[in-house]
Motif scaffolding. Structure first.
Motif, PDB file in Angstrom:
ATOM      1  N   SER A 135     -18.477  -0.881  14.005  1.00 28.72           N
ATOM      2  CA  SER A 135     -17.893  -2.317  14.077  1.00 28.72           C
ATOM      3  C   SER A 135     -18.605  -3.170  15.108  1.00 28.72           C
ATOM      4  N   LYS A 136     -18.949  -2.612  16.444  1.00 34.53           N
ATOM      5  CA  LYS A 136     -19.445  -3.430  17.401  1.00 34.53           C
ATOM      6  C   LYS A 136     -20.767  -3.620  16.988  1.00 34.53           C
ATOM      7  N   ALA A 137     -21.600  -2.813  16.348  1.00 30.13           N
ATOM      8  CA  ALA A 137     -23.076  -2.852  15.851  1.00 30.13           C
ATOM      9  C   ALA A 137     -23.343  -3.847  14.735  1.00 30.13           C
ATOM     10  N   GLN A 138     -22.062  -3.860  13.949  1.00 29.21           N
ATOM     11  CA  GLN A 138     -21.998  -4.995  12.912  1.00 29.21           C
ATOM     12  C   GLN A 138     -21.911  -6.189  13.435  1.00 29.21           C
ATOM     13  N   VAL A 139     -21.097  -6.333  14.465  1.00 28.87           N
ATOM     14  CA  VAL A 139     -20.979  -7.805  15.173  1.00 28.87           C
ATOM     15  C   VAL A 139     -22.162  -8.061  16.080  1.00 28.87           C
ATOM     16  N   GLU A 140     -22.920  -7.258  16.689  1.00 32.84           N
ATOM     17  CA  GLU A 140     -24.170  -7.624  17.270  1.00 32.84           C
ATOM     18  C   GLU A 140     -25.294  -8.075  16.125  1.00 32.84           C
ATOM     19  N   GLN A 141     -25.085  -7.179  14.944  1.00 33.16           N
ATOM     20  CA  GLN A 141     -26.233  -7.411  13.892  1.00 33.16           C
ATOM     21  C   GLN A 141     -25.817  -8.899  13.317  1.00 33.16           C
ATOM     22  N   ALA A 142     -24.513  -9.135  13.090  1.00 36.90           N
ATOM     23  CA  ALA A 142     -24.117 -10.566  12.510  1.00 36.90           C
ATOM     24  C   ALA A 142     -24.654 -11.666  13.648  1.00 36.90           C
ATOM     25  N   LYS A 143     -24.500 -11.463  14.717  1.00 39.70           N
ATOM     26  CA  LYS A 143     -24.811 -12.315  15.872  1.00 39.70           C
ATOM     27  C   LYS A 143     -26.425 -12.698  15.831  1.00 39.70           C
ATOM     28  N   ALA A 144     -26.864 -11.644  15.683  1.00 40.41           N
ATOM     29  CA  ALA A 144     -28.568 -11.810  15.547  1.00 40.41           C
ATOM     30  C   ALA A 144     -28.867 -12.581  14.474  1.00 40.41           C
ATOM     31  N   GLY A 145     -28.269 -12.201  13.198  1.00 42.00           N
ATOM     32  CA  GLY A 145     -28.575 -12.958  12.194  1.00 42.00           C
ATOM     33  C   GLY A 145     -28.247 -14.437  12.428  1.00 42.00           C
ATOM     34  N   LEU A 146     -27.081 -14.716  13.255  1.00 44.95           N
ATOM     35  CA  LEU A 146     -26.775 -16.165  13.104  1.00 44.95           C
ATOM     36  C   LEU A 146     -27.931 -16.867  14.215  1.00 44.95           C
TER      37      LEU A 146
END
Length: 284
Positions: A135-146
């Motif tokens: 879930s932490k990795a998914q948060v970082e991935q979503a932030k990178a996409g943003l």
């Protein structure tokens, strides 16, 4: 030519919504000169923010599951200890035949089940930890996409990279630019027209006598009675073949404070390779 020519392009595709500069416009570094329709990119930013919030919610849920799994592990530890105490109490009693063998078997079964439940609880804790990291990795991935979406949104605002004058505009309002293969050129900006250069073609037979710093004079068709002066600033090594004659680009640096010289003018150049005073002159 201007000494520095800057081609201003677009890194994103879209429709030109507005133009804030035209031919001969003086622009400053950072000044907005064009706007690509940002509606699609704004929507992508909003979607990216929603993805970040969703990923953060998933992380909170995964952390709650981890705490729950840890609590279950503690509960399983207590059950193992309780079953172990019961088994230990029954051991001397069965030896003295105070209790039935079935009671002893039940205590042993309960202990074995408690141990098994503890192992399951341990596995659940490890699984919950993995889910938290995922879930932490998914948060970082979503932030990178943003961040990518926000960057693309900023790219819809075209700004001048230098102070200068617009000498060419290649788009109109409503025109669609496509940046899929290469960045399309929207504007050409000359950084400083007070400093110009003349790109000359010097044949290979003469280039050996040309040196940096030599004085040069030239005329242009627009001002046939005026003679402009400059100096050799660069001798480029890349050859150019014109009608089977190899030539080299010799750059003449020129001051253009009166702004008479314009980009693209044709010049007839003479380079002074030697100068002597008080020399006897013999007619041909």
């Amino acid at each position: 030519n201007p000494v520095i020519n800057v081609l201003v392009g677009s890194q994103v595709s879209g429709t030109i919504k507005a133009l804030y500069a035209d031919y001969n416009s003086r622009v400053k570094e950072g000044q907005m000169i064009a706007q690509i329709d940002p509606a699609i990119f704004q929507a992508q930013v909003e979607q990216g923010r929603a993805n970040v919030l969703n990923a953060q919610a998933n992380l909170i849920n995964a952390q709650a599951n981890l705490e729950n799994a840890k609590a279950n592990l503690v509960k399983a530890d207590v059950a193992v200890l309780d079953a172990k105490r019961t088994l230990d109490r029954n051991q001397p009693l069965i030896e003295k035949k105070v209790i039935a063998q079935a009671t002893m078997d039940t205590a042993q079964t309960n202990y074995d089940m408690a141990v098994a439940q503890k192992e399951i609880a341990k596995a659940q804790v490890e699984s919950a930890k993995s889910q938290v990291e995922s879930s932490k990795a998914q948060v970082e991935q979503a932030k990178a996409g943003l961040k990518v979406s926000e960057t693309n949104l900023r790219y819809t605002t075209i700004r001048s990279p230098v102070n200068g004058i617009v000498i060419s505009r290649n788009v109109d309002v409503g025109q669609t630019v496509a940046a899929s293969l290469q960045a399309p050129t929207l504007f050409t900006i000359a950084k400083d027209l007070t400093q110009m250069q003349v790109d000359t073609n010097v044949s290979e037979a003469d280039v050996g006598r040309v040196a940096i710093g030599q004085q040069a004079s030239f005329t242009v068709d627009a001002y046939p009675e005026s003679t402009f002066r400059g100096s050799v600033s660069e001798i480029r090594n890349a050859p150019t073949t014109i009608q089977n004659v190899v030539t080299y680009d010799v750059v003449i640096q020129v001051n253009n404070l009166d702004m008479k010289l314009k980009p693209g003018m044709t010049a007839n150049v003479s380079i002074l390779i030697e100068h002597k005073e008080r020399v006897l002159k013999v007619p041909n």
